[in-house]
Scaffold this active site. Structure first.
Site, PDB file in Angstrom:
ATOM      1  N   GLU A   1      70.732 -43.091   7.810  1.00  0.00           N
ATOM      2  CA  GLU A   1      72.172 -43.276   7.981  1.00  0.00           C
ATOM      3  C   GLU A   1      72.861 -41.945   7.730  1.00  0.00           C
ATOM      4  O   GLU A   1      72.309 -41.080   7.046  1.00  0.00           O
ATOM      5  CB  GLU A   1      72.713 -44.328   6.994  1.00  0.00           C
ATOM      6  CG  GLU A   1      72.263 -45.738   7.311  1.00  0.00           C
ATOM      7  CD  GLU A   1      72.838 -46.770   6.340  1.00  0.00           C
ATOM      8  OE1 GLU A   1      73.721 -46.396   5.536  1.00  0.00           O
ATOM      9  OE2 GLU A   1      72.406 -47.926   6.387  1.00  0.00           O
TER      10      GLU A   1
ATOM     11  N   LYS B   1      64.458 -44.898  -4.173  1.00  0.00           N
ATOM     12  CA  LYS B   1      63.924 -43.740  -4.896  1.00  0.00           C
ATOM     13  C   LYS B   1      62.931 -44.149  -5.982  1.00  0.00           C
ATOM     14  O   LYS B   1      61.843 -43.580  -6.089  1.00  0.00           O
ATOM     15  CB  LYS B   1      65.125 -43.007  -5.491  1.00  0.00           C
ATOM     16  CG  LYS B   1      64.878 -41.740  -6.212  1.00  0.00           C
ATOM     17  CD  LYS B   1      66.200 -41.073  -6.558  1.00  0.00           C
ATOM     18  CE  LYS B   1      67.208 -42.006  -7.191  1.00  0.00           C
ATOM     19  NZ  LYS B   1      66.785 -42.559  -8.496  1.00  0.00           N
ATOM     20  N   THR B   2      63.300 -45.145  -6.788  1.00  0.00           N
ATOM     21  CA  THR B   2      62.417 -45.587  -7.877  1.00  0.00           C
ATOM     22  C   THR B   2      61.142 -46.216  -7.325  1.00  0.00           C
ATOM     23  O   THR B   2      60.043 -45.946  -7.821  1.00  0.00           O
ATOM     24  CB  THR B   2      63.154 -46.576  -8.803  1.00  0.00           C
ATOM     25  OG1 THR B   2      64.270 -45.902  -9.392  1.00  0.00           O
ATOM     26  CG2 THR B   2      62.244 -47.086  -9.908  1.00  0.00           C
TER      27      THR B   2
ATOM     28  N   ASP C   1      67.106 -41.604 -14.927  1.00  0.00           N
ATOM     29  CA  ASP C   1      68.243 -42.376 -14.406  1.00  0.00           C
ATOM     30  C   ASP C   1      68.699 -43.356 -15.486  1.00  0.00           C
ATOM     31  O   ASP C   1      67.912 -44.191 -15.927  1.00  0.00           O
ATOM     32  CB  ASP C   1      67.793 -43.136 -13.155  1.00  0.00           C
ATOM     33  CG  ASP C   1      68.945 -43.855 -12.459  1.00  0.00           C
ATOM     34  OD1 ASP C   1      70.007 -44.022 -13.093  1.00  0.00           O
ATOM     35  OD2 ASP C   1      68.768 -44.251 -11.299  1.00  0.00           O
TER      36      ASP C   1
ATOM     37  N   CYS D   1      67.227 -60.789  17.709  1.00  0.00           N
ATOM     38  CA  CYS D   1      68.196 -60.334  16.696  1.00  0.00           C
ATOM     39  C   CYS D   1      68.971 -59.123  17.227  1.00  0.00           C
ATOM     40  O   CYS D   1      68.482 -57.991  17.166  1.00  0.00           O
ATOM     41  CB  CYS D   1      67.468 -59.990  15.396  1.00  0.00           C
ATOM     42  SG  CYS D   1      68.539 -59.290  14.127  1.00  0.00           S
TER      43      CYS D   1
ATOM     44  N   VAL E   1      68.442 -46.020  -2.131  1.00  0.00           N
ATOM     45  CA  VAL E   1      67.593 -45.703  -0.967  1.00  0.00           C
ATOM     46  C   VAL E   1      66.101 -45.964  -1.229  1.00  0.00           C
ATOM     47  O   VAL E   1      65.260 -45.681  -0.391  1.00  0.00           O
ATOM     48  CB  VAL E   1      67.788 -44.236  -0.488  1.00  0.00           C
ATOM     49  CG1 VAL E   1      69.204 -44.007  -0.008  1.00  0.00           C
ATOM     50  CG2 VAL E   1      67.412 -43.237  -1.581  1.00  0.00           C
TER      51      VAL E   1
ATOM     52  N   ASN F   1      63.205 -44.542   4.050  1.00  0.00           N
ATOM     53  CA  ASN F   1      62.975 -45.961   3.738  1.00  0.00           C
ATOM     54  C   ASN F   1      63.838 -46.892   4.595  1.00  0.00           C
ATOM     55  O   ASN F   1      64.771 -46.458   5.268  1.00  0.00           O
ATOM     56  CB  ASN F   1      63.286 -46.228   2.257  1.00  0.00           C
ATOM     57  CG  ASN F   1      62.112 -45.870   1.356  1.00  0.00           C
ATOM     58  OD1 ASN F   1      60.953 -46.025   1.735  1.00  0.00           O
ATOM     59  ND2 ASN F   1      62.402 -45.385   0.157  1.00  0.00           N
TER      60      ASN F   1
ATOM     61  N   GLY G   1      71.786 -43.040  -4.393  1.00  0.00           N
ATOM     62  CA  GLY G   1      71.508 -44.349  -4.993  1.00  0.00           C
ATOM     63  C   GLY G   1      71.242 -45.411  -3.939  1.00  0.00           C
ATOM     64  O   GLY G   1      71.868 -45.406  -2.881  1.00  0.00           O
TER      65      GLY G   1
END
Length: 341
Positions: free
Chosen positions: A245, A39-40, A63, A283, A37, A272, A35
């Site tokens: 990650e 996906k949609t 989903d 930064c 990341v 992504n 969830g």
């Protein structure tokens, strides 16, 4: 597991999803990942690109969060509906947690409570629900049956977050168990149940137990047929979406292992939310995060050297609406070129 239909010889794999557009035999595309990341966004963007090269494309969200409506700014439901601005791209949102009650109701007026007033309705539901995942199995089977009759050239599934993503692969087994239990019930108590049901007005739609069993059998055949197609690399592929990650990479590896065990082709990974701070960026947080992301990107490249790995940048605004999705979708096909670090 890479598809022999896509990869040949020692060619280096392009960091794009162009291969999916070129694979004209492709019928089913699953897009899955943890969830949050993207996906949609990825599945919507891929659907937009496929709509450019295919006659008819259907995008289905399984989903429960129903993000397709948010992504396109248009309400979708359980019936396929054309997306505004397209004449060959449709979408629908279904809830795979839908109940077996819909099957028993046969679409009648009493769909909300098909067993209302029947003393033994509760017993049948308890029996059905004692099999883990049976309600999802029935719901998904009904959707596949509908999709089959709609004859879209390619169908893209925006799946639920990992954990639930691959549950559809167990559905034929689940349905067989359900069918076995109900058949056993029918043979032992069928005549008695039918006479009791008859005295109480019967099941909704005037069905009896045999009709319900017959309906389940036809659904089992449908899902068995589709399952065979899922294992054909010419017809089906699974696109993994992740971020650079540890947890996301771990989930992706687990998912790829599971897909391989089910003999389902997967040869594309979309990474992504990548940061590309310029040389002169002040930064420090961005630079530290980029360093971490590079570490996991290197791991992805080592682990999945036979995959098309697409690198997508972190964007400053949400990707919502047709224009932004189209812009994002172009980067799936034409690789994003980051500024020099």
């Amino acid at each position: 597991m890479s598809s022999t239909a896509i990869v040949s010889g020692d060619e280096s794999l392009e960091p794009t999803l162009q291969n999916l557009l070129d694979q004209k035999t492709l019928r089913w595309v699953f897009v899955g990942g943890k969830g949050g990341v993207g996906k949609t966004t990825t599945s919507c963007s891929l659907a937009i690109q496929l709509a450019k090269v295919r006659k008819s494309v259907l995008l289905i969200s399984t989903d429960p969060a129903h993000n397709l409506s948010d992504a396109f700014g248009q309400k979708f439901g359980k019936e396929a509906r054309l997306i505004d601005g397209f004449d060959n791209l449709s979408a629908m949102e279904i809830d795979p947690n839908g109940s077996i009650q819909d099957l028993l109701a046969a679409g009648g007026d009493q769909a909300d409570d098909p067993m209302g007033g029947l003393g033994l309705g509760g017993m049948m539901q308890d029996l059905a629900f004692s099999i883990p995942g049976v309600d999802e199995a029935m719901s998904f089977a009904e959707v596949l049956k509908q999709v089959k009759s709609l004859s879209y050239e390619v169908i893209i599934f925006d799946t639920a977050p990992t954990g639930h993503t691959l549950r559809f692969l167990q559905f034929p087994t689940v349905l067989e168990k359900a069918l076995g239990k109900l058949s056993q019930l029918s043979s032992q108590f069928g005549p008695m149940l039918n006479s009791v049901l008859g005295a109480r007005g019967g099941l909704p739609g005037g069905q009896n137990l045999d009709e319900i069993l017959s309906k389940m059998e036809s659904l089992r055949e449908t899902i068995g047929e589709v399952n065979a197609q899922f294992k054909d690399a010419d017809l089906t592929t699974f696109v993994c979406v992740c971020i650079a990650e540890f947890l996301s990479l771990y989930e992706t590896e687990r998912m790829i292992q599971e897909l391989t065990s089910y003999q389902i082709d997967t040869h594309c990974i979309v990474v992504n939310q990548l940061l590309f701070p310029g040389k002169d960026s002040s930064c420090e947080q961005c630079k530290a995060r980029r360093k971490m992301q590079k570490k996991y990107l290197n791991e992805i490249e080592e682990l999945y050297e036979d995959f098309n790995v697409v690198r997508m940048p972190m964007l400053v605004e949400e990707v919502r609406g047709k224009e932004k999705l189209e812009k994002f979708s172009n980067m799936l096909i034409n690789p994003y070129i980051p500024p020099q670090e």
